[in-house]
Every structure is written in structure tokens, then in C-alpha cells.
Enzyme design. Structure first.
Site, short mmCIF file in Angstrom:
data_model
loop_
_atom_site.label_atom_id
_atom_site.label_comp_id
_atom_site.label_asym_id
_atom_site.label_seq_id
_atom_site.Cartn_x
_atom_site.Cartn_y
_atom_site.Cartn_z
N HIS F 17 0.84 -1.21 0.00
CA HIS F 17 0.00 0.00 0.00
C HIS F 17 0.87 1.26 0.00
O HIS F 17 0.63 2.20 -0.73
CB HIS F 17 -0.89 0.05 1.26
N LYS F 41 -17.85 -6.28 7.51
CA LYS F 41 -16.64 -7.07 7.68
C LYS F 41 -16.00 -6.70 9.01
O LYS F 41 -15.77 -5.52 9.28
CB LYS F 41 -15.65 -6.77 6.54
N ARG F 90 -2.22 -6.28 -9.01
CA ARG F 90 -1.08 -7.18 -9.01
C ARG F 90 -1.49 -8.42 -9.77
O ARG F 90 -2.67 -8.69 -9.94
CB ARG F 90 -0.63 -7.53 -7.60
N SER F 129 -2.93 -7.50 3.62
CA SER F 129 -3.20 -7.32 5.04
C SER F 129 -3.58 -8.65 5.68
O SER F 129 -3.15 -8.98 6.78
CB SER F 129 -4.32 -6.30 5.26
#
Lengths: 162, 162, 162, 162, 162, 162
Positions: F17, F41, F90, F129
């Protein structure tokens, strides 16, 4: 971003390219459209024709300039004060290849060349210069897939060759 | 695994290949590097040059041998008591094609040929022989992407051709 | 490779897993099957049941041992002199996730943990523990998809729960 | 669906194609197999040979007809009252390319051409005409991968060329 | 194809689903829309609501019937003389998962269940029931993404819950 | 581009990040980092903690501001004069999902919200993460994967919970 480069063969420019050019031009001070002189690949239109078709397709865009170049993209970017290179992404893009090229470009100049990706609009996701030429060669209708100047150029070329 | 084969064109060997060779050599008794004589594809270096560049790049590896071969991979494996064939995988590999080839090889000799895949290190994921040659041809800097002997060979070839 | 680890939930073992175990066991001195105690995921069979089903499914394999473990895969590998970790790949695998995990494992112990991938046989490419349990729960026929001991265990569990 | 078209090069037909033909023929009144005369791609067998090999491979199928065509698929479909075009999909297919072509076809005739996809059987997922020819050229065994008439034709061709 | 099944949760039906229903209904004698009673997944609308919304959205389609079912898809197909199951494919579909399910279904009844795939129209490629509900929950505008009856139902539900 | 938004959960921020933030900040006048309050979440750190960790990680960046928000991304963008939204890509990203979200956002405000993608640096391609938290929970070493303030926060949290 002051100067951004959008490079490609544009053989010829499609409405998918045009959509990307319009959107990119809003994100930066000046957008350069780099028509690549690709020696290893035979093009249907000459580099001059390809450039002129683009110029004729963007009279409404004031901060866009069409240029031509050969050699290494990273070199061009370095010499011309380009802040970023823009590329179109579509679900049907070779996404892996795009990543490989962007990483190579980043590597070549110690991360000085930033590549930013924009998504192609879904209605153009199936349009490419190759498929347009292939359909046109078989007498298929390509109106609405490429700008009018590109359509005119295809028809002229066709008349000459017959 | 006593004898393992790692085959490819190696035109020329890259640091990604070299990393895979070093890691594979730790997993087996002997690693054969099979330089493929590909008649249908023009190579930049001759088969002899490609082999020599590899040999010059691996003086530190004792259980690795460079050989050349043509014909069917499955045949070679069968005749030379190979326990397994190793292949590099990267996120940017044509993974589907790898699977197709491995299944074909398994089919050709009733599952006698096992294919094992190792992942390319992330820092080499964008490096391929083709992209290295393309960048070098455009005067880009490829140091750190290929072993020194490959770099020397590219430069010699360049001088001769000029 | 002397000691290789094949880890998973095996809830329960499928014929796809079994095929991979048989093939891996030929490539190394000893194959450890590591049954993962996954606290965050509810399993259908207990860890003991899952281990026993595997043991009952591999009486013909002499160099395979079933163990259980929790914690970090990389830690287990480090403490137990594992030369490599084997993983199954199928066209329908989440290939990207596999790469991410292998790179993380490589990073955690300075590349000491090598991950090797074998391809699942095409006839088992659609078989997974989850889909087998789902089909069985709906009274579908799963013979030929899992070893007999797994089938027996599913039926026993079913009788008990009714 | 009364009339369905399955088009391809079939150079030569494989058992994967044959499986798809058998399954498609059950879903419609009549199945047309369209052998494409592809001028831009060199074929190993002539269009006549490719057609004859298919005809010889499907004596058991009553509602299947083999035809040849060139030009735009969408044009052929339009002129011949085709209700749908069938295509094979496999995990190792270039799925993205299939989508692009189907969207182009839908666009060319205002959605008049429906494309339906069937999945290739897993045991044939690695078989393609190209890989069969490549293996055969290297003296590999391709029995069980292509119908007997295709195998005979490959062998005849081989004798003639030697 | 006389009877074809299109199964799903339809929680609620989207314009992408509707487009697929319209196109599928042209390819067969009768199209059954099977609303799945999924016990393991909480649905926003009840099964009755989901069915009624579909019925209200297809008054113009004469050969389409809405049914509900639970249990194994393959069982339902077998008992109800279904010739084929239709599924939507989009570039953003989990294509791998689709293949896995289709192969499992083929396996369960010795290839008696044929799955045919149609491509979602590009303008709906980003629409799913989940994303529509998520956007609606955040007060986003979902007109044009779902049929009017689904929109009405969402608004009624919202009023009731407030 | 004057104002650009980079939104995410950042639970916690990783070096991947951070790399993206540094590169994005060079492309625009002001970069907003939007920490999402995701009600559906469970997050490991509170929204305040996640924001503070980011602030502590970017003292060297002058044109970056950390904000928090809930609701529809498209709404936030609209109300705050955001020129574009930036996202990391990515090889191991769920690329398809990214496209779906970007198309939905474009649809929600008649193309007013432009999404631009930057590629994650290859050395961080395996870092997320979730994987960082998972490894840390199993006592694995995550130094070098997240900024120091994130590492400190993880350790504090750990001490408190023990």
C-alpha cells in the site's frame, strides 16, 4: 500529471482507443498520442496514414498531440518529460503481458516511468484493430466500431487495391 | 529424484532461469539442462553458443550438466532415465499451456514422465529471453537481468553485426 | 529430495489427493502427509478421523507417513528437516493464491522452503473435498471420486446423524 | 434449435472435436460441421482432405453434415438459417478470445447469431490439432487422441513425404 | 432441445439474467427457470418473492416457466426430462468454477446432463445480484440494472425495514 | 489530476500500500487516503487505529491526507470533487472483480468517476493485510512487509490480548 503518453500501433484507431483518449485527456495537462513505428510488424496503414486518421478523429480535443516514435518506450519517456504512460485494460486484454511490460519499463529507468491503466468501456471490450480489419476484409459492417476518418481510410484503401 | 531435466531454448539464459537452476539442483542428485534445437523457431544464438553461455554461467554448480537435444521431450526422458522434468511457473506464465504440455507428456508414456513446477522468484517474474533481446536491440540496459556471460555474448554479437 | 511434505485439510481425502500422493512418493525418500488442524475453519471430520481415513487409504505406500500439525507451515518445515513442500495444481485451482502462498513461505525463511507443484490428473480436475461433501449431502453418488475408506466414513457419519 | 453450426479448421479432427460433435448433435435437429478455408493460415491437410476425414469419422451420426466455407462466419450463419453456433470450451482454451469473437459476431448482425459453448470432456482437455501434429512429427504415439481416419491420413501423408 | 433448465438464486433477478432468459427461450421448446432454495446461504428475498419477481418480469415470454427446487441439480434434471442446463458466462465470471460444476454434473449421471453456456451481453457484464443489493443498500441508483418488478420489490422491502 | 482518492480497509497498511501511496502522490496535486468503515466485515484494528497507523507511516509525504468514510464510493467521490480513484493491481489481484467494480462505479454517475490502476511492485505482489495478520498470528516474522507503525500496533494489540 502534466504530460502523459498513450502509445500504440493504431492501425487504425478504434472507438475503444478514442474513448480512452477522451478520458485520459481529462486527467492531465497534455496527452501525447505516440504512434509506434514498428519495424518488425507489417502495418496495414503507413505511420503517416495512421497519424493523420487519429488527428482527423480528435478535432474536439484541445490538449492532445499526435507524435510518432520508434526505439525504446522508456527512452522516449525519459527524453520528453513524460510523467506517466497510460494503457487500456479490458477483461479480454492480455493482462499478464501488460504487467510484464510495465515492470520492465519500471526497471529500465529506476521506476522513473509510471504506467497507469484505465479500463476500456464495456461496449468496446471486444473491439481491436485486428478484428476490425479482419471483419472489414470479409465485407462485414464495422460502422460504429471505428471513427469515421478510419472508416473512410479503410474504404479508400480498398478501392485502390481492387 | 536422482536425475531431473530442465529443458528450454535459453536464447540466452536469464537470471530467472539461473535462479531456477540453482534451486532445482538442490532438490536432486543431478540436474540436466537440455538446450532444445528448435528447427521451427529461429534462434538468436546458435545451439552451441547457447550451451556455452549456460556452462559459463554455472561454474559454482557441481551437479549440473548441459546437454543438447531435439525430438520429443518424452522420448529423451525415457531413454535417459530422467525421473522428472522441471518447469518454471510465474504469474505471467502461460499457465494453461504448461498444463496442456504436461498432460500430453504424461499421456505419451503412460504417466512415466512426471513434470514438477517451481515458481520463479518475484523479482524475475517480468524477465524473459525475448524481452531481454528486444530491450537490448533498442539499446536498453539489461544488466542484472541476465548472467554476465550472456551479456558479454550479446555485446560481441552486436559488434560483429555492426 | 529426502523428505517432502504434502499438507492439506483432507476433509476427506479424494482420489485426486491420492493420485498426487502416489506420484509424489516416487520422487522422494519419505513423504509426510500433514493434516492441518485448522481452527478457523469447521471441518466435517475431526483431525483424527481425517488422519485415519488417509492411513486406511494408503496401505500400499511404504514411504508415506501421516502426521498432524497446526501453526505456520514454514515453521513446521524448518523444524522437521523438510526439503520441499508439494502442492497440487489444476486448471481449476486458484493458481494466483498458490503463488502468493509459495512466495510468502519463501520469504518467511529466506528461501529455505521450496514449494514444488505437481499437476492433478485431468480425470480428477473437478474433484474437491467440498464438492464431494456437497454432492453426498444431496444423496448424489460419489463412488470413484474418493477412496473406499473415505466413502465408508461418510456413510457412517450419515447414519449417526440421522 | 433446428440447425446448429460447429466451425473450425479441423486440421485434423481430434477426439475432443468428435466428442463435441456427438454431444451437440443430440441437442439439435441438424448439426452442420463447417470446415473453414483459412487463406491466411497454412493447413497441413487440404480442405478436401480435412472434410473427408471428418465424414469418415462420423458414420454413426445421422443428423450431421459436413460443409466447407470461407468468408465471415456471421454471413454464413445469416444466409443458411443457422439458429446457433456451437464452440468448445476447455479450461485450457483461450476463454477471453472466445468471448471477444462471440461478442463481435453478436454485434455484426444485431444479436441474430447466438453462440453456445459446450465444455470439452476433461480427458481431451490437453488435445489440440496442433499438439497432435507436433507429437506425430516427432514420432510420438497419437493413437487414442484422434479418430482412426485421421490417424490413417497422417500416416499416408508421412509416407508420401518421405 | 425441448426442455432446458436455467437455475440460480435470482436474489433478485437482474437485467443480465433477463437477457439470458430471453435468448435461451428462443433456442428451445420450453425454458424452465429453477429458483434454488439454498439452505446454506441466507437470501434477501424469500423463495416465493424471488419466484414472483421473475414471473412479473417475463409476461412477454410464452415458453418460460418458473419453478422452485432444492436438492441435487443433476437429480432434478434427471427426473424432469431436461435436455440441457444453460448457464451464463461473462469475462468476470468465475469460469473455473463453472467448468468444475459442469464436469461434476456430467460425472454424476454418466454424461446425461449437458451444460450449455451463453455469454452475458457486455453491457451487463458488471451486474450481479450481490452488487445491485450492495449499491441499493448504500442508496445508489440501480435503475436499468434490474427489471422494474425487482426494483419495486427492493423499495417495498426497504420501506418495511425502516 | 488535482484530487485523487485511494480507498481501502488498510487493516493494517502494508508496504505494498505504502509503495502505491508514494507513487500516486507524485501524479496528483493531493492524494486522499480513504479508510473504509466496513460494517459487514469485522476489522482487526478499529477505523481510528487504522487511520492513525497510516498517518504515522507517511510523515514524509506532504500532499497526502487520511480521511474516513462509509457509504457508496461513488457518492463520496461526487461530493468531494475527486478527479479519479486509484487502485492497485497485481498479478495475484482478483483482476476480474476490479473491473466489475470500476464498471459499476462508472455506471453509477454517468462515467463521472474515473478509476486508474497502478501496478504493485513485484516484491510486494504476495503481501496483503490478511496474509500478514495470519502469519503474525502464527508467530511468523512480518518485518519488512508492513511499515514500522503497523508492526508496533500489531505487537501492542498482541500484548493486550494475552
Amino acid at each position: 500529471m502534466r504530460r502523459v503518453l498513450y502509445a500504440g500501433s493504431f492501425d487504425p484507431i478504434t472507438n475503444g482507443h478514442l474513448d480512452l483518449i477522451e478520458r485520459s485527456s481529462k486527467l492531465c495537462g497534455q496527452l501525447l498520442i505516440g504512434v509506434i513505428q514498428n519495424v518488425s510488424k507489417n502495418s496495414f496503414f503507413t505511420m503517416e496514414e495512421r497519424s493523420q486518421i487519429i488527428i482527423d478523429s480528435i478535432p474536439h480535443l484541445k490538449n492532445v498531440e499526435v507524435i510518432t516514435f520508434d526505439g525504446l518506450l522508456a527512452d522516449f519517456v525519459n527524453k520528453n518529460n513524460i510523467d506517466a504512460v497510460v494503457r487500456g485494460l479490458r477483461a479480454t486484454t492480455d493482462f499478464e503481458l501488460e504487467i510484464q511490460m510495465a515492470q520492465m519499463n519500471a526497471r529500465l529507468y529506476r521506476n522513473a516511468v509510471e504506467t497507469i491503466f484505465l479500463m476500456t468501456a464495456p461496449q468496446y471490450s471486444f473491439v481491436s484493430s485486428s478484428i476490425v480489419k479482419e471483419v472489414f476484409a470479409l465485407n462485414g459492417d464495422v460502422e460504429g466500431l471505428i471513427p469515421q476518418p478510419a472508416l473512410d481510410a479503410l474504404r479508400r484503401k480498398n478501392t485502390v487495391n481492387t
